[in-house]
Design a protein around this motif. Structure first.
Motif, PDB file in Angstrom:
ATOM      1  N   MET A 139     -10.856 -21.099  41.996  1.00 15.40           N
ATOM      2  CA  MET A 139     -12.173 -21.308  42.368  1.00 15.40           C
ATOM      3  C   MET A 139     -13.090 -20.588  41.820  1.00 15.40           C
ATOM      4  O   MET A 139     -14.346 -20.861  41.455  1.00 15.40           O
ATOM      5  N   LEU A 140     -12.584 -19.218  41.430  1.00 19.66           N
ATOM      6  CA  LEU A 140     -13.612 -18.286  40.534  1.00 19.66           C
ATOM      7  C   LEU A 140     -13.706 -19.048  39.346  1.00 19.66           C
ATOM      8  O   LEU A 140     -15.100 -18.744  38.896  1.00 19.66           O
ATOM      9  N   PHE A 141     -12.918 -19.520  38.672  1.00 20.11           N
ATOM     10  CA  PHE A 141     -13.779 -20.191  37.446  1.00 20.11           C
ATOM     11  C   PHE A 141     -14.180 -21.503  37.587  1.00 20.11           C
ATOM     12  O   PHE A 141     -15.121 -21.687  36.588  1.00 20.11           O
ATOM     13  N   PRO A 163     -18.795 -15.849  43.016  1.00 16.40           N
ATOM     14  CA  PRO A 163     -17.817 -15.541  42.109  1.00 16.40           C
ATOM     15  C   PRO A 163     -17.314 -13.938  42.084  1.00 16.40           C
ATOM     16  O   PRO A 163     -16.247 -13.545  42.075  1.00 16.40           O
ATOM     17  N   LEU A 164     -18.551 -13.128  42.576  1.00 19.54           N
ATOM     18  CA  LEU A 164     -18.140 -11.566  42.749  1.00 19.54           C
ATOM     19  C   LEU A 164     -16.952 -11.431  43.977  1.00 19.54           C
ATOM     20  O   LEU A 164     -16.024 -10.828  43.710  1.00 19.54           O
ATOM     21  N   TYR A 185      -9.250 -10.772  37.750  1.00 18.27           N
ATOM     22  CA  TYR A 185     -10.468 -10.883  36.804  1.00 18.27           C
ATOM     23  C   TYR A 185     -11.598 -10.191  37.451  1.00 18.27           C
ATOM     24  O   TYR A 185     -11.798 -10.140  38.627  1.00 18.27           O
ATOM     25  N   LYS A 186     -12.131  -9.317  36.627  1.00 17.79           N
ATOM     26  CA  LYS A 186     -13.500  -8.431  36.941  1.00 17.79           C
ATOM     27  C   LYS A 186     -14.593  -8.642  36.322  1.00 17.79           C
ATOM     28  O   LYS A 186     -15.666  -7.771  36.542  1.00 17.79           O
ATOM     29  N   PHE A 187     -14.640  -9.815  35.344  1.00 17.98           N
ATOM     30  CA  PHE A 187     -15.825  -9.919  34.915  1.00 17.98           C
ATOM     31  C   PHE A 187     -16.908 -10.531  35.621  1.00 17.98           C
ATOM     32  O   PHE A 187     -18.303 -10.122  35.463  1.00 17.98           O
ATOM     33  N   PRO A 188     -16.687 -10.907  37.204  1.00 16.87           N
ATOM     34  CA  PRO A 188     -18.043 -10.881  38.027  1.00 16.87           C
ATOM     35  C   PRO A 188     -18.384  -9.615  38.433  1.00 16.87           C
ATOM     36  O   PRO A 188     -19.708  -9.583  38.492  1.00 16.87           O
ATOM     37  N   ILE A 189     -17.733  -8.589  38.300  1.00 18.85           N
ATOM     38  CA  ILE A 189     -18.350  -7.244  38.788  1.00 18.85           C
ATOM     39  C   ILE A 189     -19.184  -6.788  37.436  1.00 18.85           C
ATOM     40  O   ILE A 189     -20.472  -6.420  37.711  1.00 18.85           O
TER      41      ILE A 189
END
Length: 461
Positions: free
Chosen positions: A366-368, A388-389, A397-401
């Motif tokens: 879902m995130l991707f 996404p956060l 995965y922390k790239f949405p932060i």
């Protein structure tokens, strides 16, 4: 050791954060980008200290998150004017008039009387006032609640909205904590949502209903992972009727219902029943408004976001530049039709070929899916990143932060002389987000490869 001595440092940071939130909410103009970004960076740093550095218990951090939200209670949103349209739709519906059949401009022309109509139309702007509403029915119900409680006061209605937002975020905190415990991830992860200044400012401060949608969706996932698929389906449908975004995730449930330990026929029956409950519940929420005119107006308004509006895009801006070089004009009309198809193909591929049979695998998919959707969108407003956060909280995965930190750069477009998007800052935002995402993907893939047995290595036993 008393409470003050024990929590002296956290309390000092808390007081500082409250002061900065007060300044943000009550003394900031959107066009003052230097002040805006300075306050935001400082608040983000304090949030990082609270979540990652200070060893604080869950309830202390939870109380802080609520207090920070309460700071905004008596202020009018200063970064977004969308709430004026929310108030308009609610007051219109409270009179029994569908906001899907009349634009604010046409309502006035027909002689419809709305309290504070001049202030609301001036606040939402002429562009918003010239379009039909595209907010789904559960949203409209919440707007109407505010109109019924405080239909003659803008601030009063804003306070009603804020109470709803805060309750939704508390619900996310509750179910987020339980979900993290269920999938054996650190509980502190949920505070990258609950204490994140991005969430506090964009949802509680600027009154965007992503938090309400996410509350129902996270509750649904929690129930699904406990095996209660019927009520999970109902709640997913309710979340769709707040914001349409969860529709993107529906194909991803295919593998969840395709488990080897369950007979194929039973899997298929459960999956179809799951989708049927979602579809029927969505239909029920839309039923009071259904008409051919509603379908035309609603679909036409939604299509504007894909084929007319542009803001803070990434891949699309590159495509637009290529289009100017080749044909000499903006190709948003064509790109806006093709890019959603590419997103759908990607999601179907993830649904069919990726393992989505554990909670973490499903949420990662879902995130991707939502990240690719936004990376290919023509319009990405800051509050969109809330989805996404929150999903990232339950993954590796922390790239949405990082994205929630950098998204503030998009506000540089609102200057004292009007709207002027600075593409170099958009480039900085997405280069850093893309770069961090690629780094994490490579890192996690290498980690997974190391965990796999080496099938080429001979068994010496």
């Amino acid at each position: 050791m008393n409470f003050i001595e024990r929590y002296k440092i956290p309390l000092l940071f808390s007081i500082a954060a409250i002061v900065f939130y007060i300044s943000f909410g009550y003394h900031l103009e959107r066009s003052d980008f230097l002040k805006l970004i300075s306050l935001y960076v400082t608040l983000f740093f304090i949030a990082y200290i609270f979540i990652e550095r200070l060893k604080l218990n869950f309830w202390f951090l939870a109380c802080l998150g609520i207090i920070f939200r309460l700071v905004f209670m008596a202020t009018i949103p200063n970064l977004s004017q969308d709430f004026y349209r929310f108030l308009w739709d609610g007051r219109l519906l409270a009179q029994g008039i569908s906001p899907y059949l009349f634009t604010p401009a046409s309502s006035i022309a027909l002689g419809v009387t709305i309290e504070q109509s001049t202030e609301l139309i001036n606040g939402m702007g002429s562009l918003n006032a010239s379009h039909f509403s595209n907010y789904p029915p559960i949203n409209q119900f919440l707007y109407t609640v505010a109109a019924l409680i405080s239909g003659k006061s803008i601030l009063g209605s804003v306070i009603v909205f804020r109470v709803i937002m805060i309750l939704a975020d508390i619900g996310i905190l509750y179910f987020g904590k339980r979900l993290l415990e269920k999938i054996n991830l650190p509980v502190k992860n949920i505070f990258w949502y609950f204490l994140n200044p991005f969430i506090i400012i964009e949802l509680t401060g600027n009154l965007h209903f992503e938090g309400v949608m996410l509350f129902f969706f996270i509750w649904a996932l929690y129930l699904l992972f406990k095996g209660k698929w019927f009520w999970a389906a109902v709640l997913i449908a309710v979340s769709v009727s707040v914001k349409l975004i969860p529709l993107l995730f529906l194909p991803l449930f295919f593998k969840w219902f395709s488990k080897k330990e369950v007979p194929t026929a039973l899997n298929l029956t459960s999956l179809l029943s799951f989708y049927a409950v979602i579809g029927l519940t969505i239909l029920i929420t839309f039923l009071p408004f259904l008409s051919w005119e509603f379908i035309q107006n609603f679909s036409a308004t939604i299509s504007l976001w894909f084929q007319s509006f542009e803001f803070n895009a990434s891949v699309y801006y590159i495509i637009r530049w290529i289009g100017f070089q080749i044909v000499g004009w903006n190709i948003i009309g064509t790109a806006g039709k093709i890019l959603p198809v590419l997103v759908l193909l990607y999601i179907l591929a993830v649904a069919l070929f990726r393992k989505n049979k554990t909670p973490q695998q499903l949420i990662t998919a879902m995130l991707f899916a939502i990240s690719v959707y936004f990376l290919l969108s023509t319009t990405v407003h800051p509050w969109y990143i809330a989805t996404p956060l929150l999903l990232s909280v339950f993954t590796k995965y922390k790239f949405p932060i990082v994205w929630s930190f950098l998204i503030v750069l998009s506000y540089s477009a609102y200057g004292k002389n009007g709207f002027d998007e600075k593409l170099w800052l958009v480039a900085v935002e997405y280069i850093l987000v893309f770069g961090f995402a690629i780094f994490e993907i490579i890192k996690n893939d290498l980690f997974n490869l190391k965990k796999r047995p080496n099938i080429l290595k001979p068994n010496l036993k």
